[in-house]
Design a protein around this motif. Structure first.
Motif, PDB file in Angstrom:
ATOM      1  N   MET A  31     -20.859  -7.713 -27.802  1.00  9.42           N
ATOM      2  CA  MET A  31     -20.474  -7.233 -29.114  1.00  9.42           C
ATOM      3  C   MET A  31     -20.675  -8.342 -30.124  1.00  9.42           C
ATOM      4  SD  MET A  31     -19.515  -4.128 -28.557  1.00  9.42           S
ATOM      5  CE  MET A  31     -18.583  -3.616 -29.990  1.00  9.42           C
ATOM      6  N   ALA A  32     -21.108  -7.946 -31.306  1.00  9.33           N
ATOM      7  CA  ALA A  32     -21.195  -8.877 -32.422  1.00  9.33           C
ATOM      8  C   ALA A  32     -20.021  -8.617 -33.346  1.00  9.33           C
ATOM      9  CB  ALA A  32     -22.508  -8.681 -33.169  1.00  9.33           C
ATOM     10  N   ASN A  33     -19.450  -9.666 -33.902  1.00  3.11           N
ATOM     11  CA  ASN A  33     -18.360  -9.520 -34.846  1.00  3.11           C
ATOM     12  C   ASN A  33     -18.897  -9.661 -36.263  1.00  3.11           C
ATOM     13  OD1 ASN A  33     -16.584  -9.315 -32.745  1.00  3.11           O
ATOM     14  ND2 ASN A  33     -15.829 -11.396 -32.905  1.00  3.11           N
ATOM     15  N   GLU A  34     -18.470  -8.765 -37.129  1.00  2.43           N
ATOM     16  CA  GLU A  34     -18.835  -8.866 -38.544  1.00  2.43           C
ATOM     17  C   GLU A  34     -17.599  -9.243 -39.343  1.00  2.43           C
ATOM     18  OE1 GLU A  34     -19.748  -5.560 -41.646  1.00  2.43           O
ATOM     19  OE2 GLU A  34     -21.673  -6.126 -40.740  1.00  2.43           O
ATOM     20  N   GLY A  40     -19.987 -11.655 -49.234  1.00  2.00           N
ATOM     21  CA  GLY A  40     -20.758 -10.702 -48.455  1.00  2.00           C
ATOM     22  C   GLY A  40     -20.433 -10.788 -46.977  1.00  2.00           C
ATOM     23  N   PRO A  41     -21.086  -9.967 -46.148  1.00  2.00           N
ATOM     24  CA  PRO A  41     -20.777  -9.920 -44.721  1.00  2.00           C
ATOM     25  C   PRO A  41     -21.479 -11.031 -43.932  1.00  2.00           C
ATOM     26  CG  PRO A  41     -22.442  -8.295 -45.231  1.00  2.00           C
ATOM     27  CD  PRO A  41     -22.047  -8.909 -46.545  1.00  2.00           C
ATOM     28  N   PHE A  42     -20.802 -11.488 -42.893  1.00  2.36           N
ATOM     29  CA  PHE A  42     -21.356 -12.443 -41.927  1.00  2.36           C
ATOM     30  C   PHE A  42     -21.238 -11.810 -40.547  1.00  2.36           C
ATOM     31  CE2 PHE A  42     -20.257 -14.955 -45.523  1.00  2.36           C
ATOM     32  CZ  PHE A  42     -21.122 -16.044 -45.546  1.00  2.36           C
ATOM     33  N   THR A  43     -22.338 -11.777 -39.807  1.00  5.53           N
ATOM     34  CA  THR A  43     -22.322 -11.209 -38.468  1.00  5.53           C
ATOM     35  C   THR A  43     -22.646 -12.300 -37.454  1.00  5.53           C
ATOM     36  OG1 THR A  43     -23.045  -9.063 -39.311  1.00  5.53           O
ATOM     37  CG2 THR A  43     -23.231  -9.428 -36.946  1.00  5.53           C
ATOM     38  N   VAL A  44     -21.798 -12.428 -36.457  1.00 11.07           N
ATOM     39  CA  VAL A  44     -21.947 -13.436 -35.405  1.00 11.07           C
ATOM     40  C   VAL A  44     -22.493 -12.774 -34.155  1.00 11.07           C
ATOM     41  CG1 VAL A  44     -20.734 -15.045 -33.894  1.00 11.07           C
ATOM     42  CG2 VAL A  44     -20.097 -14.874 -36.318  1.00 11.07           C
ATOM     43  N   HIS A  45     -23.632 -13.266 -33.682  1.00  9.73           N
ATOM     44  CA  HIS A  45     -24.229 -12.801 -32.429  1.00  9.73           C
ATOM     45  C   HIS A  45     -24.196 -13.949 -31.422  1.00  9.73           C
ATOM     46  CE1 HIS A  45     -25.983  -9.163 -34.283  1.00  9.73           C
ATOM     47  NE2 HIS A  45     -26.311  -9.939 -35.304  1.00  9.73           N
ATOM     48  N   PRO A  46     -23.287 -13.936 -30.439  1.00  3.67           N
ATOM     49  CA  PRO A  46     -23.384 -14.906 -29.353  1.00  3.67           C
ATOM     50  C   PRO A  46     -24.673 -14.652 -28.559  1.00  3.67           C
ATOM     51  CG  PRO A  46     -21.236 -13.832 -29.390  1.00  3.67           C
ATOM     52  CD  PRO A  46     -22.141 -13.042 -30.283  1.00  3.67           C
ATOM     53  N   GLU A  48     -26.179 -17.360 -25.851  1.00  2.07           N
ATOM     54  CA  GLU A  48     -25.660 -17.903 -24.598  1.00  2.07           C
ATOM     55  C   GLU A  48     -25.316 -19.366 -24.787  1.00  2.07           C
ATOM     56  OE1 GLU A  48     -28.596 -17.259 -21.581  1.00  2.07           O
ATOM     57  OE2 GLU A  48     -29.965 -18.778 -22.360  1.00  2.07           O
ATOM     58  N   HIS A  49     -24.259 -19.800 -24.119  1.00  2.00           N
ATOM     59  CA  HIS A  49     -23.821 -21.193 -24.048  1.00  2.00           C
ATOM     60  C   HIS A  49     -23.584 -21.780 -25.442  1.00  2.00           C
ATOM     61  CE1 HIS A  49     -23.093 -24.925 -22.002  1.00  2.00           C
ATOM     62  NE2 HIS A  49     -24.106 -25.538 -22.575  1.00  2.00           N
ATOM     63  N   ALA A  50     -24.564 -22.468 -26.021  1.00  2.00           N
ATOM     64  CA  ALA A  50     -24.406 -23.064 -27.352  1.00  2.00           C
ATOM     65  C   ALA A  50     -25.268 -22.385 -28.400  1.00  2.00           C
ATOM     66  CB  ALA A  50     -24.753 -24.558 -27.299  1.00  2.00           C
ATOM     67  N   SER A  51     -25.966 -21.335 -28.038  1.00  2.00           N
ATOM     68  CA  SER A  51     -26.902 -20.677 -28.948  1.00  2.00           C
ATOM     69  C   SER A  51     -26.222 -19.499 -29.629  1.00  2.00           C
ATOM     70  CB  SER A  51     -28.146 -20.189 -28.196  1.00  2.00           C
ATOM     71  OG  SER A  51     -28.802 -21.264 -27.550  1.00  2.00           O
ATOM     72  N   VAL A  52     -26.366 -19.438 -30.944  1.00  2.00           N
ATOM     73  CA  VAL A  52     -25.739 -18.374 -31.714  1.00  2.00           C
ATOM     74  C   VAL A  52     -26.657 -17.990 -32.861  1.00  2.00           C
ATOM     75  CG1 VAL A  52     -24.447 -20.056 -33.101  1.00  2.00           C
ATOM     76  CG2 VAL A  52     -23.649 -17.704 -32.987  1.00  2.00           C
ATOM     77  N   VAL A  53     -26.653 -16.721 -33.206  1.00  2.00           N
ATOM     78  CA  VAL A  53     -27.380 -16.215 -34.365  1.00  2.00           C
ATOM     79  C   VAL A  53     -26.357 -15.747 -35.392  1.00  2.00           C
ATOM     80  CG1 VAL A  53     -28.908 -14.394 -35.224  1.00  2.00           C
ATOM     81  CG2 VAL A  53     -29.447 -15.584 -33.082  1.00  2.00           C
ATOM     82  N   LEU A  54     -26.535 -16.211 -36.629  1.00  2.00           N
ATOM     83  CA  LEU A  54     -25.658 -15.845 -37.732  1.00  2.00           C
ATOM     84  C   LEU A  54     -26.455 -15.060 -38.762  1.00  2.00           C
ATOM     85  CD1 LEU A  54     -23.960 -19.331 -38.299  1.00  2.00           C
ATOM     86  CD2 LEU A  54     -23.028 -17.412 -36.976  1.00  2.00           C
ATOM     87  N   GLU A  55     -26.073 -13.810 -38.965  1.00  2.00           N
ATOM     88  CA  GLU A  55     -26.630 -13.061 -40.085  1.00  2.00           C
ATOM     89  C   GLU A  55     -25.706 -13.268 -41.281  1.00  2.00           C
ATOM     90  OE1 GLU A  55     -28.601  -9.167 -39.448  1.00  2.00           O
ATOM     91  OE2 GLU A  55     -27.590  -9.250 -37.500  1.00  2.00           O
ATOM     92  N   THR A  56     -26.242 -13.800 -42.360  1.00  2.00           N
ATOM     93  CA  THR A  56     -25.441 -14.163 -43.517  1.00  2.00           C
ATOM     94  C   THR A  56     -25.956 -13.425 -44.749  1.00  2.00           C
ATOM     95  OG1 THR A  56     -26.712 -16.000 -44.505  1.00  2.00           O
ATOM     96  CG2 THR A  56     -25.471 -16.470 -42.474  1.00  2.00           C
ATOM     97  N   PRO A  69     -37.692 -16.964 -25.537  1.00  2.00           N
ATOM     98  CA  PRO A  69     -37.723 -16.401 -26.892  1.00  2.00           C
ATOM     99  C   PRO A  69     -37.373 -14.920 -26.946  1.00  2.00           C
ATOM    100  CG  PRO A  69     -39.600 -17.845 -26.543  1.00  2.00           C
ATOM    101  CD  PRO A  69     -38.920 -17.713 -25.214  1.00  2.00           C
ATOM    102  N   ALA A  70     -37.543 -14.209 -25.823  1.00  2.00           N
ATOM    103  CA  ALA A  70     -37.195 -12.791 -25.794  1.00  2.00           C
ATOM    104  C   ALA A  70     -35.699 -12.561 -26.027  1.00  2.00           C
ATOM    105  CB  ALA A  70     -37.608 -12.176 -24.460  1.00  2.00           C
ATOM    106  N   LEU A  71     -34.875 -13.571 -25.797  1.00  2.00           N
ATOM    107  CA  LEU A  71     -33.445 -13.438 -26.070  1.00  2.00           C
ATOM    108  C   LEU A  71     -33.173 -13.115 -27.536  1.00  2.00           C
ATOM    109  CD1 LEU A  71     -32.034 -16.540 -24.121  1.00  2.00           C
ATOM    110  CD2 LEU A  71     -31.894 -14.146 -23.420  1.00  2.00           C
ATOM    111  N   TYR A  72     -34.122 -13.463 -28.401  1.00  2.00           N
ATOM    112  CA  TYR A  72     -33.928 -13.337 -29.849  1.00  2.00           C
ATOM    113  C   TYR A  72     -34.729 -12.172 -30.433  1.00  2.00           C
ATOM    114  CZ  TYR A  72     -32.107 -17.948 -28.886  1.00  2.00           C
ATOM    115  OH  TYR A  72     -31.382 -18.988 -28.358  1.00  2.00           O
ATOM    116  N   SER A  73     -35.355 -11.392 -29.582  1.00  2.00           N
ATOM    117  CA  SER A  73     -36.305 -10.396 -30.066  1.00  2.00           C
ATOM    118  C   SER A  73     -35.653  -9.259 -30.837  1.00  2.00           C
ATOM    119  CB  SER A  73     -37.123  -9.830 -28.897  1.00  2.00           C
ATOM    120  OG  SER A  73     -36.276  -9.184 -27.953  1.00  2.00           O
ATOM    121  N   ASP A  74     -34.373  -8.994 -30.601  1.00  2.00           N
ATOM    122  CA  ASP A  74     -33.698  -7.908 -31.296  1.00  2.00           C
ATOM    123  C   ASP A  74     -32.985  -8.347 -32.564  1.00  2.00           C
ATOM    124  OD1 ASP A  74     -34.411  -5.806 -29.558  1.00  2.00           O
ATOM    125  OD2 ASP A  74     -32.877  -6.424 -28.140  1.00  2.00           O
ATOM    126  N   PHE A  75     -33.073  -9.629 -32.886  1.00  2.00           N
ATOM    127  CA  PHE A  75     -32.436 -10.141 -34.098  1.00  2.00           C
ATOM    128  C   PHE A  75     -33.459 -10.226 -35.228  1.00  2.00           C
ATOM    129  CE2 PHE A  75     -30.104 -12.525 -30.657  1.00  2.00           C
ATOM    130  CZ  PHE A  75     -28.980 -11.717 -30.700  1.00  2.00           C
TER     131      PHE A  75
END
Length: 256
Positions: A31-34, A40-46, A48-56, A69-75
């Motif tokens: 789950m991602a938390n918004e 505006g909105p910030f969405t946190v995508h864990p 793995e481990h230390a890697s995180v994607v932030l939609e800002t 790199p496929a780990l990031y293909s849906d972002f």
């Protein structure tokens, strides 16, 4: 944390404006938390481990993006990539090259900058401890990240590695990188969202992390980077129980 900021975010939580979104990445059930804010909105995508994607509100930021790199293909594609330091669970040259788009900004500590290809060096901003940069509406401060325990100093020597504080016109995010419980972390102020590491022997234990978090008192905190050579001895649930004050602990599916 200013009372105005904390009251706004607490009201958002009570009103249900902090929402949970399906995570479309590595595994079903993530789950991602918004988080809603006055910028505006910030969405946190864990990831793995230390890697995180932030939609800002002003773009998508990848932090310590490693692995397939496929780990990031849906972002969304990265508008900015931040790297805290050179260890393989935080920096990988092949992953970085695959994720860098034509317009992606890159920000690193000096040690990683020295490892980059000439092409990436020409596109990168380098920040040493204590330095700041303005990047397309984000103020970025490089916060020290280092070991203090005798015998561990070589893992993350003082002065080499970065944590970061990202300031979006008052909404402030702290990313610890790899560090122990250091004065520079305890001195942080007005942090809305924090990501704090805990594993042994490379960073700190859950008790030290909880003590530091209780002092600098972010509105929300994610424990992350809690497995490694120790096999996961630092329990994020125990960390949550030890955090005191008006801090809400969020859990991410870093290892699911």
């Amino acid at each position: 944390m200013t009372q105005t900021r904390r009251t706004f975010l607490s009201a958002a939580a009570a009103a249900g404006t902090i929402t949970f979104l399906p995570f479309k990445g590595r595994a079903a059930g993530h789950m991602a938390n918004e988080f809603e804010s006055d910028v505006g909105p910030f969405t946190v995508h864990p990831v793995e481990h230390a890697s995180v994607v932030l939609e800002t509100p002003i773009g998508t930021i990848y932090v310590d993006a490693v692995g397939d790199p496929a780990l990031y293909s849906d972002f969304p594609a990265a508008d900015m990539i931040l790297i805290t330091h050179e260890h393989g669970d935080h920096y990988n040259a092949e992953t970085l090259a695959a994720l860098m788009g034509d317009d992606t900004m890159l920000l690193t500590n000096p040690a990683v900058f020295d490892m980059l290809s000439d092409d990436l060096k020409a596109r990168a901003t380098v920040l040493a401890n204590g330095e700041t940069s303005e990047q397309d509406g984000i103020s970025i401060a490089a916060i020290p990240a280092y070991n203090t325990t005798e015998g561990r100093e070589n893992f993350h020597p003082e002065g080499r590695d970065n944590g970061y504080v990202l300031d979006f016109d008052g909404f402030r995010i702290y990313l610890s990188g790899d560090t122990e419980d250091i004065p520079e972390m305890r001195a942080l102020e007005n942090i809305d969202l924090a990501f704090v590491c805990m594993n042994l022997p490379f960073t700190m234990d859950a008790e030290s992390a909880a003590s530091a978090v209780s002092e600098f008192a972010p509105t929300y905190v994610y424990p992350y980077h809690f497995r490694g050579r120790d096999g996961g001895t630092q329990d994020p649930a125990e960390f949550a129980e030890m955090v005191t004050g008006d801090v809400e602990v969020k859990m991410g599916g870093w290892y699911s």
